[in-house]
Design an enzyme around this catalytic site. Structure first.
Site, PDB file in Angstrom:
ATOM      1  N   MET A  30     139.368  -9.627  35.748  1.00 45.17           N
ATOM      2  CA  MET A  30     139.261  -8.199  35.397  1.00 45.17           C
ATOM      3  C   MET A  30     140.555  -7.478  35.763  1.00 45.17           C
ATOM      4  O   MET A  30     140.582  -6.242  35.851  1.00 45.17           O
ATOM      5  CB  MET A  30     138.061  -7.570  36.103  1.00 45.17           C
ATOM      6  CG  MET A  30     136.742  -8.186  35.641  1.00 45.17           C
ATOM      7  SD  MET A  30     135.321  -7.109  35.867  1.00 45.17           S
ATOM      8  CE  MET A  30     135.304  -6.918  37.627  1.00 45.17           C
ATOM      9  N   HIS A  37     143.733 -14.577  42.262  1.00 41.49           N
ATOM     10  CA  HIS A  37     143.786 -14.835  40.817  1.00 41.49           C
ATOM     11  C   HIS A  37     144.910 -15.828  40.508  1.00 41.49           C
ATOM     12  O   HIS A  37     144.750 -16.740  39.694  1.00 41.49           O
ATOM     13  CB  HIS A  37     144.070 -13.545  40.043  1.00 41.49           C
ATOM     14  CG  HIS A  37     143.018 -12.484  40.169  1.00 41.49           C
ATOM     15  ND1 HIS A  37     143.254 -11.285  40.782  1.00 41.49           N
ATOM     16  CD2 HIS A  37     141.729 -12.445  39.743  1.00 41.49           C
ATOM     17  CE1 HIS A  37     142.162 -10.537  40.729  1.00 41.49           C
ATOM     18  NE2 HIS A  37     141.215 -11.213  40.108  1.00 41.49           N
ATOM     19  N   GLN A 148     135.851 -19.724  43.984  1.00 41.11           N
ATOM     20  CA  GLN A 148     134.721 -19.909  44.902  1.00 41.11           C
ATOM     21  C   GLN A 148     134.359 -18.588  45.590  1.00 41.11           C
ATOM     22  O   GLN A 148     133.255 -18.421  46.084  1.00 41.11           O
ATOM     23  CB  GLN A 148     135.083 -20.986  45.936  1.00 41.11           C
ATOM     24  CG  GLN A 148     134.058 -21.228  47.029  1.00 41.11           C
ATOM     25  CD  GLN A 148     132.732 -21.732  46.498  1.00 41.11           C
ATOM     26  OE1 GLN A 148     132.648 -22.278  45.393  1.00 41.11           O
ATOM     27  NE2 GLN A 148     131.669 -21.545  47.275  1.00 41.11           N
TER      28      GLN A 148
HETATM   29  P1  AMP Z   1     137.733 -10.765  39.138  1.00 40.17           P
HETATM   30  O1  AMP Z   1     139.015 -10.236  38.581  1.00 40.17           O
HETATM   31  O2  AMP Z   1     137.337 -10.166  40.433  1.00 40.17           O
HETATM   32  O3  AMP Z   1     136.628 -10.776  38.118  1.00 40.17           O
HETATM   33  O4  AMP Z   1     138.003 -12.300  39.467  1.00 40.17           O
HETATM   34  C1  AMP Z   1     138.485 -13.176  38.491  1.00 40.17           C
HETATM   35  C2  AMP Z   1     138.440 -14.581  39.036  1.00 40.17           C
HETATM   36  O5  AMP Z   1     139.237 -14.663  40.219  1.00 40.17           O
HETATM   37  C3  AMP Z   1     137.023 -15.025  39.442  1.00 40.17           C
HETATM   38  O6  AMP Z   1     136.836 -16.381  39.058  1.00 40.17           O
HETATM   39  C4  AMP Z   1     137.036 -14.867  40.942  1.00 40.17           C
HETATM   40  O7  AMP Z   1     136.133 -15.717  41.605  1.00 40.17           O
HETATM   41  C5  AMP Z   1     138.472 -15.245  41.265  1.00 40.17           C
HETATM   42  N1  AMP Z   1     138.886 -14.700  42.548  1.00 40.17           N
HETATM   43  C6  AMP Z   1     138.812 -13.407  42.943  1.00 40.17           C
HETATM   44  N2  AMP Z   1     139.198 -13.286  44.229  1.00 40.17           N
HETATM   45  C7  AMP Z   1     139.524 -14.522  44.656  1.00 40.17           C
HETATM   46  C8  AMP Z   1     139.989 -15.062  45.899  1.00 40.17           C
HETATM   47  N3  AMP Z   1     140.187 -14.299  46.964  1.00 40.17           N
HETATM   48  N4  AMP Z   1     140.216 -16.392  45.971  1.00 40.17           N
HETATM   49  C9  AMP Z   1     140.001 -17.194  44.877  1.00 40.17           C
HETATM   50  N5  AMP Z   1     139.561 -16.746  43.694  1.00 40.17           N
HETATM   51  C10 AMP Z   1     139.322 -15.435  43.576  1.00 40.17           C
END
Ligand code: AMP
Length: 281
Positions: A30, A37, A148
């Site tokens: 997002m 990310h 994860q």
């Molecule tokens: P989001 O932008 O929050 O929807 O996250 C996009 C992707 O990044 C999702 O698969 C999340 O699980 C991953 N993600 C977000 N924060 C972390 C983190 N601290 N460590 C690893 N992956 C992450």
């Protein structure tokens, strides 16, 4: 790096890559990118020739009283970060491009979505599974990488890919944390310095739980109490602390096998999630 805004252009790009025998790795996000990310981007790069990052703040996974309107955005910064990690293409559609008319077909997962975040965010996972399906159909990846950090989301998407026969391999990458232990999240931006400091008790409590289990504790209630007390002492408003089987995501009465300890906590208005997977015995 290509920046693509329409589904038809995205499909044409991916089709051309596939015709050229290139494999495609997808990293759905997002936006408001951080090292968490980018670790997914690096992972995708290890497993595919072409890496596509999607940036789309998906309205259908936000509840009516959630933070859709104030969700942090920085498209230019995101593009810059992707360039530094050699991303091949960013897919950044508008809401109208993704939802041109009222959507009446949805993808639903019926079991893993029910507890943990599913309880406190009704409809959230229907939004996630549906938008990821749409992103798969736009980007046509061979592999997709999820974090994860969102353990329940990763489990549901793996099950979706299995149940619905998507020809896509799902890879789940480990949680990336700040040096002080807080799991990276776009929502950390909402935290005041004081809230940030207090939120460190989330990771500290998970570490204490791991130690207690390593020292022989096998009663989930004791672990639940330990975590709850530490987080409550920091002034966190607990949404849930759950100790579940890592495969079924259902509560366990005894700590055995692979367990997932998952927490969601509010500091002020900001809801943070974190988790730990522990192999017991
Ligand atoms: P989001 O932008 O929050 O929807 O996250 C996009 C992707 O990044 C999702 O698969 C999340 O699980 C991953 N993600 C977000 N924060 C972390 C983190 N601290 N460590 C690893 N992956 C992450």
């Amino acid at each position: 790096m290509k920046i693509i805004n329409t589904i038809s252009e995205m499909q044409a790009y991916s089709t051309a890559q596939r015709k050229a025998d290139k494999t495609i790795g997808l990293v759905p996000t997002m936006g408001f990118l951080h090292e968490g990310h980018l670790s997914l981007v690096d992972k995708a790069r290890q497993h595919a020739d072409i890496v596509i990052v999607t940036i789309f703040v998906n309205p259908t996974q936000f509840g009516p009283n959630e933070d859709l309107d104030r969700y942090p955005r920085d498209f230019e910064g995101d593009c810059h970060q992707c360039e530094t990690r050699n991303v091949d293409a960013i897919f950044a559609p508008t809401v109208d491009e993704m939802y041109p008319e009222k959507q009446t077909c949805w993808v639903n997962e019926d079991e893993l979505s029910l507890n943990l975040c599913g309880k406190s965010r009704p409809g959230h996972f229907r939004g996630v599974t549906s938008v990821v399906t749409k992103l798969f159909n736009a980007c046509l990846p061979d592999i997709a990488v999820f974090g994860q950090k969102d353990a329940q989301q990763a489990a549901i998407l793996k099950k979706m890919v299995l149940d619905l026969n998507f020809p896509i391999k799902v890879i789940v990458a480990p949680i990336v944390r700040e040096s002080d232990g807080l799991a990276l999240s776009s929502r950390n931006k909402y935290l005041s310095d004081d809230e940030h400091q207090r939120s460190l008790s989330i990771n500290l409590s998970l570490e204490e739980a791991e130690k207690a289990i390593a020292n022989g504790e096998r009663n989930p209630n004791t672990i639940h109490d330990l975590i709850t007390k530490m987080i409550a002492a920091s002034g966190g408003n607990i949404d849930y602390v759950e100790i579940v089987d890592n495969k079924t995501l259902s509560s366990v009465s005894e700590l055995t096998g692979e367990i997932l300890i998952a927490v969601a906590v509010f500091y002020g208005k900001t809801r943070l999630i974190d988790n730990s997977v522990i192999q017991v015995g």
